[in-house]
Scaffold this active site. Structure first.
Site, short mmCIF file in Angstrom:
data_model
loop_
_atom_site.label_atom_id
_atom_site.label_comp_id
_atom_site.label_asym_id
_atom_site.label_seq_id
_atom_site.Cartn_x
_atom_site.Cartn_y
_atom_site.Cartn_z
N CYS A 1 -5.85 -2.87 2.60
CA CYS A 1 -5.61 -2.76 4.05
C CYS A 1 -6.85 -2.83 4.93
CB CYS A 1 -4.79 -1.50 4.32
SG CYS A 1 -3.85 -1.62 5.87
N GLU B 1 0.83 -1.21 0.00
CA GLU B 1 0.00 0.00 0.00
C GLU B 1 0.87 1.27 0.00
OE1 GLU B 1 -2.43 0.33 3.50
OE2 GLU B 1 -3.81 1.78 2.59
N LYS C 1 -10.09 2.34 -2.19
CA LYS C 1 -10.27 1.78 -0.84
C LYS C 1 -11.61 2.23 -0.26
CE LYS C 1 -7.53 1.50 3.48
NZ LYS C 1 -6.17 1.86 4.00
#
Lengths: 309, 309
Positions: B159, B49, B122
């Site tokens: 994540c 990331e 995300k």
């Protein structure tokens, strides 16, 4: 055992049983465990799935429908009396006869004053070699929920449900602080050597992940021992009843081959701590979960309409 | 390495990096790993990331917005050329500038012929001490999906998404056979001794459970090393990039403190095997998941209307 603050302390009992063909024998074994639980200060006792019989779903046999009973009914009446007498909450998985030709795999929730609070009807029904549950049980129609008991807000799910994150999530969103899973899971003896360890680990992994994803305790209560009511090699139920903490860690695990009452003390204050330190519930994208209620999303899409707003 | 059937064999590369403050230095490190991946027969390479910078979200500082770039844009152009040259799929997590004052934490998917296939923004954005992502990133508005690449049908999440069963489920329902999670997760050094082991285990547990619940591979790629761009004790990223198999088992795990390219060979035929032996997708109660799209279900209900039918 550490002294815990009474307001956040919950002692759960896991009745790991070796179930027999004889109903009365199982009922007596359960009563013995209820008495022991009472003596050892248990607030909630969970019995394993379909504890009143061997795991008859190893065979598709119409005769087994005779094992079913109404819920509430004679068994829950008897268990309610015991719950009241011993002042503990009971979670009892039974074979429910709802109507002629209509049966469910059901758990009754009995409060510590003996009140019948309601039932959970197993929503996800398996059907695999020697686990022919779709023959016996109509999938539940009461959905996912939780019950306010004298021992706290409790959720109940059953066995195959444990593989579904949706079931755990919905039960937690309904306020459950502890998820109970009465269970009957085991090995095909011929497969045990090759995949037995992996299967049991996966079983535990899935449920520990529910505890973690939702910041709740998970209490899974399994039967143990070899049963072959249908002949053949039968199934070897693997016991290993366990408790997972809200951070997904393993708090307690029973042996694979031991009957008895296993205890865990749950510090319910850890739920708030876990959920604020790992604030997963805060950030759920409830605007973007459209599609979860679909079987499969094979239509080509570039984005969800609901996410475009 | 076992010889696998070419049609079901996928070699994934996990680029575990120790990211620096200097963008060019990180880009050069990534290029080196891409070259190595090509030489070692990798079909899909995933970078960690926000690999082009230190983890700047440790501080809320407007100056860091200058790190952002359009996607597609100069970096994806350069990476596309490399993907084409080396004939591998690249998953590259970047800081996206969408408009003035509108930024996302985004991953670009570049096919093995250099085609820019699209991006994942995300969806779940964390905000915790030293992980101040809500300051920088607007939550994604493209939803969950998968991409048909020359190396198969791949899903990408980032994540914090890894804590959400809904994200994994939806991506799998969109056909993904492998879920990639570029990640930046680590310890507060002062907490490491007390809770470090549990935190890392929980991180792995959640993602292994996604693999199991959905019968897919999960590939999680983390940075490692100590970073303190905002001063203070900073964060110690824990590396440990790993691959989970469709049965939830751990297929490969990188060390906590080692830069480099780590490989795993995924036998995609195990997906069909896992999903038929543990047929979770078969039995989902799609008629009964109403409520998942709610924040919390605090209204007293005895059952879901949708389950009464």
């Amino acid at each position: 055992m550490a002294l815990l603050h009474p307001s956040s302390f919950l002692r759960v009992g896991l009745a790991q049983m070796h179930c027999q063909a004889n109903r009365l024998q199982n009922l007596l074994a359960a009563k013995k465990l209820i008495l022991e639980a009472s003596e050892r200060g248990v607030h909630v006792l969970c019995l394993p799935e379909l504890f009143l019989s061997e795991y008859f779903c190893q065979k598709e046999d119409h005769a087994y429908f005779e094992l079913a009973e109404p819920i509430p009914g004679p068994t829950t009446d008897e268990l309610s009396s015991l719950a009241q007498e011993h002042q503990l909450v009971l979670i009892a998985s039974l074979f429910e006869k709802r109507a002629h030709g209509l049966y469910h795999n059901t758990a009754a929730i009995l409060d510590a004053d003996g009140t019948y609070l309601g039932k959970y009807r197993k929503m996800h029904i398996p059907d695999d070699p020697l686990f022919y549950e779709k023959f016996y049980f109509t999938p539940g129609d009461l959905g996912f929920r939780s019950w306010k008991t004298k021992a706290g807000q409790l959720g109940v799910l059953i066995c195959w449900d444990q593989w579904y994150p949706e079931a755990a999530r919905l039960t937690a969103l309904h306020g459950a602080e502890v998820l109970f899973y009465p269970t009957a899971i085991g090995w095909h003896p011929s497969e045990k050597k090759e995949v037995g360890k992996q299967q049991k680990e996966a079983w535990q992994l899935a449920q520990r992940a529910h505890a973690l994803a939702n910041g709740v305790y998970v209490v899974s209560v399994n039967r143990f021992g070899h049963e072959a009511p249908a002949g053949g090699e039968g199934l070897e139920f693997w016991g290993s009843s366990f408790v997972a903490a809200p951070d997904g860690s393993l708090l307690m695990e029973a042996p694979e081959n031991q009957e008895g009452l296993f205890l865990a003390d749950l510090d319910l204050s850890l739920i708030e701590k876990q959920r604020t330190h790992w604030p997963f519930l805060r950030d759920r994208r409830i605007d973007a979960y459209t599609g979860i209620e679909q079987r499969y999303l094979d239509v080509e899409e570039t984005s969800f309409p609901s996410c475009r707003k």
